[in-house]
Design a protein around this motif. Structure first.
Motif, short mmCIF file in Angstrom:
data_model
loop_
_atom_site.label_atom_id
_atom_site.label_comp_id
_atom_site.label_asym_id
_atom_site.label_seq_id
_atom_site.Cartn_x
_atom_site.Cartn_y
_atom_site.Cartn_z
N GLY A 146 9.86 11.09 -10.42
CA GLY A 146 9.08 11.80 -11.43
C GLY A 146 8.65 10.91 -12.58
N LYS A 147 9.41 9.83 -12.83
CA LYS A 147 9.08 8.91 -13.92
C LYS A 147 8.23 7.73 -13.46
N THR A 148 8.26 7.42 -12.16
CA THR A 148 7.60 6.21 -11.68
C THR A 148 6.41 6.47 -10.75
N TRP A 149 6.03 7.74 -10.53
CA TRP A 149 4.94 8.00 -9.60
C TRP A 149 3.64 7.34 -10.08
N GLY A 150 3.42 7.29 -11.40
CA GLY A 150 2.22 6.66 -11.92
C GLY A 150 2.20 5.16 -11.66
N TYR A 151 3.38 4.52 -11.84
CA TYR A 151 3.47 3.09 -11.57
C TYR A 151 3.26 2.81 -10.08
N ASN A 152 3.82 3.65 -9.23
CA ASN A 152 3.64 3.48 -7.78
C ASN A 152 2.16 3.54 -7.40
N ALA A 153 1.45 4.53 -7.94
CA ALA A 153 0.03 4.68 -7.65
C ALA A 153 -0.76 3.49 -8.17
N PHE A 154 -0.41 3.00 -9.35
CA PHE A 154 -1.10 1.87 -9.94
C PHE A 154 -0.96 0.64 -9.05
N ILE A 155 0.26 0.37 -8.61
CA ILE A 155 0.52 -0.81 -7.78
C ILE A 155 -0.17 -0.70 -6.43
N ARG A 156 -0.18 0.49 -5.85
CA ARG A 156 -0.81 0.66 -4.54
C ARG A 156 -2.29 0.37 -4.57
N SER A 187 0.81 -1.22 0.00
CA SER A 187 0.00 0.00 0.00
C SER A 187 0.85 1.27 0.00
N ASN A 188 2.12 1.15 0.37
CA ASN A 188 3.02 2.31 0.35
C ASN A 188 4.23 2.06 -0.57
N PHE A 189 4.04 1.24 -1.59
CA PHE A 189 5.15 0.85 -2.47
C PHE A 189 5.73 2.07 -3.20
N THR A 190 7.06 2.06 -3.32
CA THR A 190 7.78 3.08 -4.08
C THR A 190 8.92 2.43 -4.85
N ASP A 191 8.98 2.65 -6.14
CA ASP A 191 10.07 2.11 -6.95
C ASP A 191 11.36 2.85 -6.62
N ALA A 192 12.43 2.09 -6.45
CA ALA A 192 13.71 2.68 -6.06
C ALA A 192 14.75 2.63 -7.17
N HIS A 193 14.38 2.19 -8.36
CA HIS A 193 15.34 2.04 -9.44
C HIS A 193 15.25 3.14 -10.48
N ASP A 199 1.28 9.52 -18.93
CA ASP A 199 1.38 9.26 -20.37
C ASP A 199 2.38 8.16 -20.69
N ASN A 200 3.41 7.99 -19.84
CA ASN A 200 4.45 7.01 -20.13
C ASN A 200 4.09 5.61 -19.65
#
Length: 395
Positions: free
Chosen positions: A126-136, A116-122, A193-194
């Motif tokens: 700015g590029k991964t905030w959308g992926y983080n929200a999707f996974i959460r 629920s609080n996942f954050t990509d560290a790689h 968009d990405n």
């Protein structure tokens, strides 16, 4: 940089498989199953390993004893990873496990890991905030669904032992939970968009299938609930059902917009948008009539305006000169109310119940096609079918 990232991810997966091969077999560890899970949740973002995903599902279907090592390994991998690719593949794998139709899977309860609080560290945020929200939000939905399935299974088993019928209020509460699940499913979509990439589109395929699943269960439930209310429901039940129908009207419009969005970004399951009709106005008027009728009757009793006890049948003279008994009038209205509910599509609870471990489906309402490359079996609702889409879940 991209090539280096892929090489690093492949090396991590290879090391994880080697470490798993050295582990001792126990009730919680199965080296062969662990290796398959690692391959199914690899760091490669260019494709999804359907072959090894299907092998995981075969293990689960073979025997419930493999569910414990599966959950243990998947939980360890989800807790350690900081890659959105691995996290998303893990959630999709867990989603597919729920559709294996095994009672043991439905008794898992809340998921044994937390994203629920996942954050990509790689990559940069700015590029991964959308992926983080999707996974959460994807995790929150699966966690809520898992808890919902477990609670449903416990209640159902207890009711079968006692040979009791489900109370009408509990049935209406369950319908509200289905609507909450639909709300969460509508939030699972790319916001940047990405994000129109292979893995996201594959995940959206699973989400579309799940929408049809929840949708069909809701339609079946609301049709049965309305019938029970028209037969012997009270003011409280009618008021709650009216609230459910109002929310269903809003959700039907949201579902139409969601399918249009999915079709535009290239989700294959949404290529043909089904027709989500609005709630029938007659159903709402009828429920309002039940509420008003009960209220007026109570006022008449309080003011002592009732003619006599039920034993003295009242006679009503029609304008055309006909004479009709009041009880006959009430019975005719009740029959009319029942006819109105036939505008809802009824799904047989026993025939169409992927949530309860039945492989059958109602051929009159939906058709099911399962591809060897699909993580979740796809439920197709014909565009011409007249079906209506109608808090977080609390336990």
């Amino acid at each position: 940089m991209r090539l280096w990232k892929r090489a690093t991810g492949a090396l991590k997966d290879r090391n994880s498989i080697w470490i798993a091969s050295l582990s001792r077999r126990s009730a919680y560890r199965n080296p062969e199953l662990e290796a398959v899970i690692i391959k199914a949740t690899s760091h490669d973002e260019s494709y999804l390993d359907y072959k090894n995903s299907q092998r995981v599902f075969q293990w689960v279907r073979t025997s419930p004893i493999y569910l414990t090592p599966l959950l243990w390994m998947l939980s360890m991998r989800m807790r350690k990873t900081r890659s959105w690719v691995v996290a998303l593949k893990g959630l999709m794998l867990m989603h597919g496990v729920f559709h294996c139709k095994i009672p043991a899977v439905q008794m898992i309860g809340r998921l044994p890991f937390d994203l629920s609080n996942f954050t990509d560290a790689h990559s940069k945020r700015g590029k991964t905030w959308g992926y983080n929200a999707f996974i959460r939000i994807y995790f929150v939905f699966l966690d809520q669904k898992s808890g919902f399935l477990s609670a449903e299974m416990k209640v159902k088993r207890g009711r079968v032992r006692e040979m009791e019928e489900e109370p009408l209020m509990e049935e209406l509460i369950r319908l509200q939970k289905f609507q909450s699940l639909l709300d969460m499913l509508l939030q699972i979509k790319p916001h940047a968009d990405n994000m129109v990439v292979t893995l996201i589109l594959e995940a959206m395929e699973c989400v579309i299938v799940e929408i049809f699943e929840v949708y069909s269960r809701f339609c079946s439930g609301i049709a049965q609930a309305l019938l029970r209310i028209y037969e012997n429901g009270g003011e409280v039940e009618a008021a709650m059902a009216l609230k459910v129908l109002h929310k269903a009207r809003v959700q039907s419009e949201e579902l139409c917009r969601h399918f249009e969005f999915c079709r535009d970004i290239g989700v294959l399951n949404a290529s043909e948008i089904p027709r989500f009709e609005l709630v029938q106005e007659e159903d709402i008027i009828d429920l309002e009539g039940i509420i008003d009728g009960i209220s007026n009757r109570k006022k008449s009793l309080d003011g002592k305006e009732m003619a006599e006890e039920e034993g003295n049948k009242a006679i009503v003279v029609k304008e055309n000169g006909g004479i009709v008994n009041v009880e006959q009038e009430r019975e005719s209205k009740r029959v009319l109310r029942t006819i109105i509910t036939e505008k809802w599509e009824v799904f047989d609870e026993d025939l169409n119940s992927n949530w309860e471990g039945n492989d059958s489906s109602d051929d009159r309402s939906i058709s099911t096609t399962t591809s060897s490359t699909a993580l979740v079996p796809f439920v197709v609702v014909p565009a011409s079918s007249n079906q209506v889409i109608p808090d977080l879940i609390s336990f």
